[in-house]
Design a protein around this motif. Structure first.
Motif, PDB file in Angstrom:
ATOM      1  N   GLU A 222      -4.938  15.982  -4.797  1.00  0.00           N
ATOM      2  CA  GLU A 222      -5.678  14.938  -6.110  1.00  0.00           C
ATOM      3  C   GLU A 222      -5.684  13.901  -6.179  1.00  0.00           C
ATOM      4  O   GLU A 222      -6.239  12.965  -6.480  1.00  0.00           O
ATOM      5  CB  GLU A 222      -7.008  15.922  -6.836  1.00  0.00           C
ATOM      6  N   ALA A 223      -4.693  13.999  -6.933  1.00  0.00           N
ATOM      7  CA  ALA A 223      -4.346  12.908  -7.954  1.00  0.00           C
ATOM      8  C   ALA A 223      -3.818  11.919  -6.855  1.00  0.00           C
ATOM      9  O   ALA A 223      -3.760  10.736  -6.707  1.00  0.00           O
ATOM     10  CB  ALA A 223      -2.825  13.305  -8.630  1.00  0.00           C
ATOM     11  N   GLN A 224      -2.962  11.842  -5.715  1.00  0.00           N
ATOM     12  CA  GLN A 224      -2.721  10.964  -4.965  1.00  0.00           C
ATOM     13  C   GLN A 224      -3.655  10.569  -3.781  1.00  0.00           C
ATOM     14  O   GLN A 224      -3.404   9.620  -3.765  1.00  0.00           O
ATOM     15  CB  GLN A 224      -1.499  11.814  -3.943  1.00  0.00           C
ATOM     16  N   ALA A 225      -5.078  10.851  -3.497  1.00  0.00           N
ATOM     17  CA  ALA A 225      -5.531  11.226  -3.186  1.00  0.00           C
ATOM     18  C   ALA A 225      -6.828   9.924  -3.706  1.00  0.00           C
ATOM     19  O   ALA A 225      -6.966   8.746  -3.398  1.00  0.00           O
ATOM     20  CB  ALA A 225      -6.738  12.237  -2.786  1.00  0.00           C
ATOM     21  N   ASP A 226      -7.122   9.864  -5.395  1.00  0.00           N
ATOM     22  CA  ASP A 226      -7.145   9.113  -6.472  1.00  0.00           C
ATOM     23  C   ASP A 226      -6.207   7.720  -5.927  1.00  0.00           C
ATOM     24  O   ASP A 226      -6.965   6.690  -5.834  1.00  0.00           O
ATOM     25  CB  ASP A 226      -7.317   9.271  -7.424  1.00  0.00           C
ATOM     26  N   ARG A 227      -5.045   8.276  -6.015  1.00  0.00           N
ATOM     27  CA  ARG A 227      -3.641   6.693  -6.340  1.00  0.00           C
ATOM     28  C   ARG A 227      -3.726   6.401  -4.550  1.00  0.00           C
ATOM     29  O   ARG A 227      -4.234   4.235  -5.031  1.00  0.00           O
ATOM     30  CB  ARG A 227      -2.738   7.438  -5.963  1.00  0.00           C
ATOM     31  N   LEU A 228      -4.120   6.618  -3.451  1.00  0.00           N
ATOM     32  CA  LEU A 228      -4.207   5.800  -2.586  1.00  0.00           C
ATOM     33  C   LEU A 228      -5.461   5.254  -1.798  1.00  0.00           C
ATOM     34  O   LEU A 228      -6.115   4.038  -1.439  1.00  0.00           O
ATOM     35  CB  LEU A 228      -4.045   7.164  -1.620  1.00  0.00           C
ATOM     36  N   ARG A 229      -6.876   5.802  -2.736  1.00  0.00           N
ATOM     37  CA  ARG A 229      -7.971   5.584  -2.450  1.00  0.00           C
ATOM     38  C   ARG A 229      -7.980   3.982  -3.201  1.00  0.00           C
ATOM     39  O   ARG A 229      -8.815   2.770  -2.873  1.00  0.00           O
ATOM     40  CB  ARG A 229      -9.025   6.372  -2.930  1.00  0.00           C
ATOM     41  N   ALA A 230      -7.504   4.176  -4.612  1.00  0.00           N
ATOM     42  CA  ALA A 230      -7.289   2.940  -5.319  1.00  0.00           C
ATOM     43  C   ALA A 230      -6.617   1.553  -5.230  1.00  0.00           C
ATOM     44  O   ALA A 230      -6.721   0.561  -4.915  1.00  0.00           O
ATOM     45  CB  ALA A 230      -7.060   3.500  -6.897  1.00  0.00           C
ATOM     46  N   VAL A 231      -5.189   1.789  -4.123  1.00  0.00           N
ATOM     47  CA  VAL A 231      -5.242   0.581  -4.092  1.00  0.00           C
ATOM     48  C   VAL A 231      -5.350   0.014  -3.105  1.00  0.00           C
ATOM     49  O   VAL A 231      -5.333  -1.273  -2.273  1.00  0.00           O
ATOM     50  CB  VAL A 231      -3.654   1.447  -3.378  1.00  0.00           C
ATOM     51  N   VAL A 232      -6.002   0.668  -1.473  1.00  0.00           N
ATOM     52  CA  VAL A 232      -6.795   0.870  -0.701  1.00  0.00           C
ATOM     53  C   VAL A 232      -8.015  -0.416  -1.064  1.00  0.00           C
ATOM     54  O   VAL A 232      -9.039  -1.541  -1.239  1.00  0.00           O
ATOM     55  CB  VAL A 232      -7.144   1.443   0.559  1.00  0.00           C
ATOM     56  N   GLN A 233      -9.150   0.204  -2.022  1.00  0.00           N
ATOM     57  CA  GLN A 233     -10.077  -0.575  -2.451  1.00  0.00           C
ATOM     58  C   GLN A 233      -9.474  -1.855  -3.490  1.00  0.00           C
ATOM     59  O   GLN A 233     -10.625  -3.037  -3.757  1.00  0.00           O
ATOM     60  CB  GLN A 233     -10.941   0.083  -3.506  1.00  0.00           C
ATOM     61  N   SER A 234      -8.275  -1.357  -4.412  1.00  0.00           N
ATOM     62  CA  SER A 234      -8.617  -3.304  -4.885  1.00  0.00           C
ATOM     63  C   SER A 234      -7.496  -4.431  -3.728  1.00  0.00           C
ATOM     64  O   SER A 234      -7.122  -5.491  -4.436  1.00  0.00           O
ATOM     65  CB  SER A 234      -7.063  -2.794  -5.785  1.00  0.00           C
ATOM     66  N   GLY A 235      -6.992  -3.380  -2.670  1.00  0.00           N
ATOM     67  CA  GLY A 235      -6.880  -5.131  -2.212  1.00  0.00           C
ATOM     68  C   GLY A 235      -4.876  -4.882  -2.342  1.00  0.00           C
ATOM     69  O   GLY A 235      -4.490  -6.302  -1.596  1.00  0.00           O
ATOM     70  N   ASP A 236      -4.465  -4.114  -2.907  1.00  0.00           N
ATOM     71  CA  ASP A 236      -3.162  -4.012  -3.658  1.00  0.00           C
ATOM     72  C   ASP A 236      -2.322  -3.515  -2.523  1.00  0.00           C
ATOM     73  O   ASP A 236      -2.043  -2.322  -2.258  1.00  0.00           O
ATOM     74  CB  ASP A 236      -3.023  -3.577  -4.952  1.00  0.00           C
ATOM     75  N   LEU A 237      -2.297  -4.094  -1.259  1.00  0.00           N
ATOM     76  CA  LEU A 237      -1.454  -3.133  -0.365  1.00  0.00           C
ATOM     77  C   LEU A 237      -0.162  -4.602   0.438  1.00  0.00           C
ATOM     78  O   LEU A 237      -0.168  -5.204   0.270  1.00  0.00           O
ATOM     79  CB  LEU A 237      -2.457  -4.007   1.521  1.00  0.00           C
ATOM     80  N   ARG A 238       1.034  -3.885   0.180  1.00  0.00           N
ATOM     81  CA  ARG A 238       1.867  -4.019   0.753  1.00  0.00           C
ATOM     82  C   ARG A 238       3.346  -4.239   1.979  1.00  0.00           C
ATOM     83  O   ARG A 238       2.652  -3.068   1.745  1.00  0.00           O
ATOM     84  CB  ARG A 238       3.246  -3.403  -0.329  1.00  0.00           C
ATOM     85  N   PRO A 239       3.373  -5.283   2.856  1.00  0.00           N
ATOM     86  CA  PRO A 239       3.302  -4.799   3.796  1.00  0.00           C
ATOM     87  C   PRO A 239       5.667  -3.715   3.953  1.00  0.00           C
ATOM     88  O   PRO A 239       6.214  -4.694   3.085  1.00  0.00           O
ATOM     89  CB  PRO A 239       3.475  -6.843   4.680  1.00  0.00           C
ATOM     90  N   VAL A 240       5.281  -3.568   4.296  1.00  0.00           N
ATOM     91  CA  VAL A 240       6.736  -2.415   4.237  1.00  0.00           C
ATOM     92  C   VAL A 240       7.286  -1.800   5.411  1.00  0.00           C
ATOM     93  O   VAL A 240       6.638  -1.713   6.017  1.00  0.00           O
ATOM     94  CB  VAL A 240       6.531  -1.536   3.451  1.00  0.00           C
ATOM     95  N   MET A 241       8.329  -2.489   5.548  1.00  0.00           N
ATOM     96  CA  MET A 241       9.417  -1.392   7.160  1.00  0.00           C
ATOM     97  C   MET A 241      10.236  -0.666   6.301  1.00  0.00           C
ATOM     98  O   MET A 241      10.905  -0.977   6.216  1.00  0.00           O
ATOM     99  CB  MET A 241       9.771  -3.182   8.114  1.00  0.00           C
TER     100      MET A 241
END
Length: 568
Positions: A222-241
């Motif tokens: 649940e905590a990890q799902a909330d964290r992922l959802r918050a990252v996507v909704q805030s647009g704080d996406l970081r391109p990582v290889m």
């Protein structure tokens, strides 16, 4: 990971910023499933928009790479040129949670009136497609047409109204609120792995994301799902290889904790990430394919040569009876005074045998005694000549076989395109590959330096990369007083220990012997014999294949083969 909905959202935001009101100046298809739109915008100037329609690497992003278009463009490319050249990109749309991107274009119709057209880029699984739709919503054409059938697949044909693909029956993870997700997680069967439950229950999650969410087990989902959802909704996406030993393995929109042992490199933009990832992966794939083609050529020639050699060895065995023919001729000649035409055999004393037994000699009754003797001598001379020629041919075949094995060894060592180009040039010069008819003369390959090593005591050691470079190293770079080493009776590199400032110490020579073993076809960890002599004792026979030498006055050392230590 595939280009999922979240990655596509990040790309859409970048493209909106870079290509707003951009004009399409050129359209090309350098490959059957690769589209390049050359666009010009006030914000970023001239840019190239890449659209790949290849299952497994379907994507859209800006690229800095250069591509060469074929002389005859595909029909789909010509259709896009007809409808979209000069059009302006007015918007990018993406249905929420879907791997679908819609490019809205201000184009012109057949009467040169402004008309809004749309490009639908579907990036779902194997059904990757690009569909051009007119103002009325009808399909102008598409990259992959789909005939009407009784299956659930839509019909995609020119003239039909376009319909969006069906959404997944599973609820979208990113449209599921935290309370609903928590309730579903509490009711989930605990005997099932959390990552499997996430993948089976929700849409919009890749297997890698499911594993990331399940790192802490059911208690932390649940905590990890909330964290992922918050990252996507805030647009704080970081391109990582993700890199494994410097080789691109995957890409993500945030750092992934599950790959802690691997290197993760962040890029300034998602377009830069995808451009670099696929460019490097394509280079590796192209290199693997070219290496496989060269390996196939050498292996086929080697197999054919071995079959031919085996047949010649059987013929050579047959010539071992040549002395029987000569003996028969001598016995006929010695007893010719008592022979006549029509006899089919006679008895005579075999004076070739110490016990002088009486033997029966067969005759051809249709021939005179003189003709029978001449026929036996002819068979003897023929077998004698065949024995000499076959022995020479088999020896040459053994040399050629050894050369082809060395080429396969070179391919195993090849680490970049320059190495493969050198091997291709070598196979062409030796006649195993044909020069393409009418092809332009290839540019001279840049001179490659041999590998350089320093022994524990400071001696400089050079190792050849290929057969051609082995010759260059031994007969042009090395001095007559330098040491020369090569693994015994196996394909391998020439190794030179420089002795310009005095004789090399024993430790340096042992180190060079290990290098000769490592850069050979010996099995890893095996101890192999390595011959060592002065360069002045190494000669190249006239007409010998590249890398082939003879040497004398040598001593034999033992080298330990360690590919990983020296070839990395």
């Amino acid at each position: 990971m595939p280009l999922d909905a979240v990655m596509l959202t990040a790309l859409r935001r970048e493209l909106e910023k870079e290509l707003s009101c951009a004009k399409i100046d050129r359209i090309g298809m350098p490959e059957r499933d690769l589209l390049i739109l050359s666009v010009r915008s006030r914000q970023s100037g001239n840019r190239k928009l890449l659209i790949s329609l290849r299952p497994g690497s379907a994507r859209i992003h800006l690229t800095e790479q250069s591509f060469e278009n074929p002389a005859q463009p595909p029909m789909f490319c010509m259709l896009l040129r007809k409808h979209l050249l000069g059009a302006r990109i007015t918007g990018f749309e993406q249905p929420e949670g879907e791997r679908l991107l819609i490019l809205t274009l201000d184009a012109s119709d057949e009467l040169n009136y402004h008309a809004e057209k749309k490009l639908y880029l579907e990036l779902m699984g194997k059904s990757v497609n690009l569909i051009l739709v007119d103002t009325e919503g009808r399909v102008v054409d598409c990259f992959r047409r789909q005939e009407p059938s009784d299956s659930a697949r839509r019909a995609l044909l020119p003239g039909l109204f376009y319909a969006l693909p069906q959404s997944q029956p599973k609820p979208s993870f990113f449209r599921t609120d935290a309370e609903t997700f928590a309730d579903m997680a509490r009711r989930a069967p605990r005997d099932e792995a959390p990552d499997k439950w996430l993948l089976d229950t929700f849409g919009g999650l890749s297997p890698a994301l499911c594993r990331e969410l399940a790192l802490a087990g059911w208690e932390g989902v649940e905590a990890q799902a909330d964290r992922l959802r918050a990252v996507v909704q805030s647009g704080d996406l970081r391109p990582v290889m993700l890199l494994e030993d410097g080789v691109p393995k995957d890409y993500f929109f945030m750092p992934m904790r599950q790959y802690g042992a691997f290197e993760q490199t962040e890029y300034p933009t998602f377009s830069a990430l995808l451009d670099d990832f696929y460019a490097r992966r394509d280079r590796q794939e192209n290199m693997r394919r070219r290496a496989a083609e060269l390996s196939r050529t050498a292996t086929t020639a080697l197999s054919r040569l071995r079959r031919k050699t085996a047949a010649r060895e059987q013929e050579l065995l047959a010539t071992e009876k040549r002395e029987d023919y000569r003996r028969r001729g001598d016995l006929i000649t010695a007893n010719i005074y008592r022979l006549s035409r029509g006899m089919d055999s006679f008895e005579a004393v075999d004076y070739y045998d110490e016990s002088c037994p009486t033997v029966t000699v067969a005759l051809d009754p249709r021939k005179t005694p003189q003709q029978n003797a001449a026929a036996s001598y002819k068979l003897y001379n023929k077998a004698k000549t065949a024995n000499r020629v076959l022995t020479e041919l088999i020896a040459e075949a053994r040399e050629e076989e050894s050369y082809l094995e060395s080429v396969l060894h070179e391919l195993a060592l090849a680490g970049n395109e320059a190495d493969l180009a050198a091997i291709r040039s070598e196979l062409t010069s030796t006649g195993y590959l044909r020069q393409k008819t009418g092809a332009k003369r290839s540019k001279k390959l840049p001179q490659r330096e041999p590998l350089r090593f320093t022994s524990p005591t400071g001696a400089e050691i050079l190792v050849g990369r290929s057969n051609v470079q082995n010759d260059e190293l031994t007969f042009r770079i090395a001095h007559r007083g330098d040491l020369w080493l090569h693994v015994q009776k196996l394909p391998g590199s020439h190794v030179i220990v420089l002795q310009r400032e005095g004789e090399a110490d024993e430790e340096s020579v042992r180190f060079a012997a290990d290098l000769a073993a490592a850069f050979s076809s010996a099995a890893d960890g095996e101890r192999v014999a390595v011959d060592c002599t002065l360069v002045r004792n190494v000669k190249k026979p006239a007409g010998a294949k590249p890398g082939r030498v003879v040497y004398s006055d040598y001593k034999t050392l033992v080298g330990r083969c360690d590919h990983k230590r020296y070839r990395s």
